[in-house]
Enzyme design. Structure first.
Site, PDB file in Angstrom:
ATOM      1  N   CYS B  53       0.818  -1.210   0.000  1.00  0.00           N
ATOM      2  CA  CYS B  53       0.000   0.000   0.000  1.00  0.00           C
ATOM      3  C   CYS B  53       0.854   1.264   0.000  1.00  0.00           C
ATOM      4  O   CYS B  53       0.380   2.332  -0.338  1.00  0.00           O
ATOM      5  CB  CYS B  53      -1.014   0.018   1.136  1.00  0.00           C
ATOM      6  N   HIS B 102      18.879   0.916  -2.389  1.00  0.00           N
ATOM      7  CA  HIS B 102      17.462   1.189  -2.165  1.00  0.00           C
ATOM      8  C   HIS B 102      16.736  -0.069  -1.682  1.00  0.00           C
ATOM      9  O   HIS B 102      15.992  -0.026  -0.702  1.00  0.00           O
ATOM     10  CB  HIS B 102      16.818   1.724  -3.436  1.00  0.00           C
ATOM     11  N   GLU B 195     -12.074  -0.112  23.437  1.00  0.00           N
ATOM     12  CA  GLU B 195     -11.415  -0.863  22.371  1.00  0.00           C
ATOM     13  C   GLU B 195      -9.907  -0.919  22.570  1.00  0.00           C
ATOM     14  O   GLU B 195      -9.272  -1.951  22.396  1.00  0.00           O
ATOM     15  CB  GLU B 195     -11.728  -0.174  21.048  1.00  0.00           C
TER      16      GLU B 195
END
Lengths: 261, 424
Positions: B53, B102, B195
């Site tokens: 993502c 990289h 929660e």
């Protein structure tokens, strides 16, 4: 020869102290290994020195203040090695080895004169001094662990989590260590304390010929560690209070030593 | 270094907004199709596609780097139907050493949004095994990615980059472990069923916490949460009496005032014979009187305290990242040496072939003039000349192999090729 051996151990302890500090801050594994190896070298030289001295004087290294300082420093390193081996707390070295170094450095300034033979050839003297010094060494480890506990406790309590927070063991581990060494050290020290009068008795002196000004600080030391020992068992004395007690006991112990010098 | 012609083209969360990234993402099925399409291009020798993502990256070994970069960019644009002009500002591309560096940074999580997070390594591994299964990788990318996993492992083990918790619940677990060490057989009490409290409790349980108590004003909710956490529900009025049973207390009620007060905790600590209690107050407004922290063997952290810890930990990770960069640099060099060493072998073979051709030619010429020689003598000449060649080339061969392991290896290779005229 003796001087060289002495210097090897002195500088090994100094080097190792620095090494342990570097490890504490920078966490370089190699430095830690080197520091431990250096302490090992120092201990070997130290042991050799004590052996030479004993051969020279004909008795163990525990009769003069000089010998006691040497012996005390040696015992600290021995007990430290046992503790590190058992508990794997490397960072303890940064707090303990400097103390061994200081004790040894201090001894260098004392008179190297040996004691008279007639006073020294007693089994009870050997017991008295060895057990006491062993107890003192255990209390020194407790002192170092207590300092670490207080540093860690302060960080968690004040919520300022510095580098030491991550580097040092948990409060639980440090508290247990303080407890363990006192639990072992206190009975040894007590035995050492009790065998003193026995030796005096063998020397044909009255059984309780205590020099009260010399003895009372020792009694206080005994009371402090006794309260920690029994306090933990019966009254839940632990954590910060126990650490503070271990520090107080150590300070009192050092004062006692200087009153005997 | 002899160029491996390694390139990488991609976008990530730093260069590209999510609106663009989401358009460029490849689903697993799309990756498979794309790998195959790319590998069928004559320009491309090996390729791997990494799509998460936060990044889309294509690693490839190509015949010509600048053409290769253009081709990969074009491919991404064409595949997702976006004009190259629109994307040009977002793309980054690296070649050879820079591409290696990289990838090492990505796999070690230095390039991640949350520095030091562990997920990315798994994603890189998945991308690699998918490409490997489709045989779109070869010797160089295989070695490169295997190396990248090793580097990530080294970074994780030798630096503190993923050591410190950077979420509220992980910071809380870390604190609990600094107080209690082993969480095995510790007990936790939840007061309120928020929660975040549930999350923190689950985290604690994963570290060995065995006993769980749940108290809530609505008893049914306590029961249902206790069921999920494998714990026991407490009556809300009862929890104050049971406080001494808990090593860790997490509060998250909606109560407008403090529900846990100093005297209450004092009693609990006394009952526990001074064994420590760690209070985590994630309720707003707070549930626990702040003065509770003044008690010995009691540690109280509210939500802001924990947030502060998280921020500090983040800074620590950034510092550790600098050590990680050192590791990466040295591993990039090692990888380069490997690539270079690959190239020494063909040069040596060519050099020897060149010498052998000359020898054969000259021996043939000479022997023609010495027809009187016996077979045995001819053989001796043959052996002697072979031996001369071997002896002369022995040291250069050894040294070349050795030098190609060093930084300047490419200079030696170039010199040898030039001196022996191997590239005509």
């Amino acid at each position: 020869m003796g001087k060289l051996v002495f210097n090897i151990s002195l500088f090994s302890y100094l080097g190792a102290s620095l090494g342990y500090f570097v490890y504490l801050v920078y966490r370089k594994q190699l430095v830690s290994t080197l520091a431990t190896a250096t302490v090992g070298l120092g201990l070997l030289a130290h042991t050799a020195w004590l052996g030479l001295r004993s051969m020279e004087t004909g008795h163990g290294p525990y009769t003069t203040t000089f010998e006691i300082a040497m012996f005390f420093s040696w015992m600290i390193v021995v007990v430290y090695f046992l503790t590190e081996w058992k508990y794997k707390i490397k960072d303890l070295g940064a707090f303990v080895i400097p103390l061994a170094f200081l004790a040894l450095l201090f001894s260098a300034f004392l008179s190297k004169e040996a004691a008279l033979d007639s006073e020294t050839q007693h089994f009870w003297l050997t017991m008295h001094r060895t057990l006491s010094v062993l107890g003192y060494a255990a209390f020194t480890i407790a002192f170092a662990a207590a300092i670490m506990y207080l540093i860690q406790e302060h960080q968690v309590k004040s919520k300022k989590l510095g580098i030491m927070y991550f580097r040092m063991p948990s409060l639980e581990v440090l508290d247990k260590l303080v407890d363990k060494v006192i639990t072992i050290g206190f009975p040894l020290f007590t035995l050492g304390f009790m065998t003193g009068p026995l030796w005096k008795a063998k020397m044909d002196q009255p059984f309780l010929s205590w020099d009260i000004t010399k003895t009372w600080p020792l009694v206080i030391v005994w009371i402090i560690y006794g309260s920690l020992f029994f306090g933990r068992l019966f009254a839940g004395v632990r954590g910060k209070k126990a650490a503070q007690g271990a520090i107080l006991g150590f300070v009192m112990m050092i004062i006692t030593y200087f009153m005997h010098v | 270094m002899a160029d491996p012609n390694l390139i990488l083209v991609g976008v990530n969360h730093k260069t590209t907004p999510v609106e663009i990234r989401e358009k460029l993402a490849f689903s697993p099925g799309e990756i498979e199709a794309s790998l195959e399409r790319l590998i069928n291009q004559p320009e491309i020798v090996e390729n791997i596609i990494l799509s998460t993502c936060n990044r889309v990256e294509i690693y490839a070994r190509v015949r010509n780097t600048s053409e290769g970069v253009g081709l990969l960019k074009q491919f991404i644009c064409d595949y997702h139907n976006i004009s190259p002009q629109e994307l040009e500002t977002y793309f980054y591309s690296y070649q050879d050493e820079a591409a290696v560096e990289h990838l090492f940074r990505v796999s070690s999580s230095l390039d991640s949004m949350v520095l030091g997070e562990a997920q990315i390594l798994g994603q890189v591994k998945d991308a690699y095994s998918m490409a490997r299964a489709l045989q779109s990788t070869g010797m160089v990318l295989n070695q490169l990615f295997e190396k990248a996993f090793n580097v990530a492992k080294r970074v994780r083990e030798e630096t503190g980059i993923s050591e410190r918790g950077v979420s509220i619940s992980s910071a809380a677990v870390e604190l609990a472990r600094k107080i209690f060490d082993d969480l095995e057989n510790r007990s936790v009490m939840l007061v309120g069923t928020g929660e975040m409290a549930e999350l923190a409790a689950k985290h604690l349980i994963s570290y060995g916490v065995k006993t769980v108590y749940v108290a809530s004003r609505t008893y049914e909710r306590a029961v249902s949460l206790a069921k999920t956490l494998n714990g026991a529900a407490l009556d809300f009025d009862m929890f104050k009496e049971e406080l001494h049973r808990a090593d860790i207390v997490i509060t998250s009620t909606a109560a407008p005032t403090f529900i846990i007060k100093k005297d209450m905790v004092e009693r609990a600590i006394h009952q526990r014979k001074n064994k420590p209690i760690f209070f985590i107050d994630i309720a707003v407004p707070r549930d626990i009187e702040p003065e509770v922290n003044d008690l010995e063997n009691v540690y109280l952290y509210d939500i802001d305290d924990l947030q502060g810890v998280v921020t500090a930990n983040m800074h620590e990770r950034e510092k550790e990242a600098e050590n990680a960069i050192e590791i990466i640099q040295s591993e990039v060099n090692k990888f380069n040496n490997w690539v270079v060493s690959l190239d020494a072998v063909p040069t040596i073979v060519e050099m020897r072939k060149r010498a052998e051709t000359i020898r054969q030619k000259e021996v043939e010429k000479a022997l023609k003039k010495m027809e009187h020689l016996s077979e045995e003598d001819k053989n001796t000449v043959e052996l002697a000349t072979q031996s001369i060649i071997n002896k002369i080339l022995h040291k250069p061969t050894i040294n070349l192999k050795k030098q190609t392991q060093s930084q300047e290896g490419h200079v030696y290779l170039k010199a040898i090729r030039h001196l022996f005229h191997l590239d005509d």
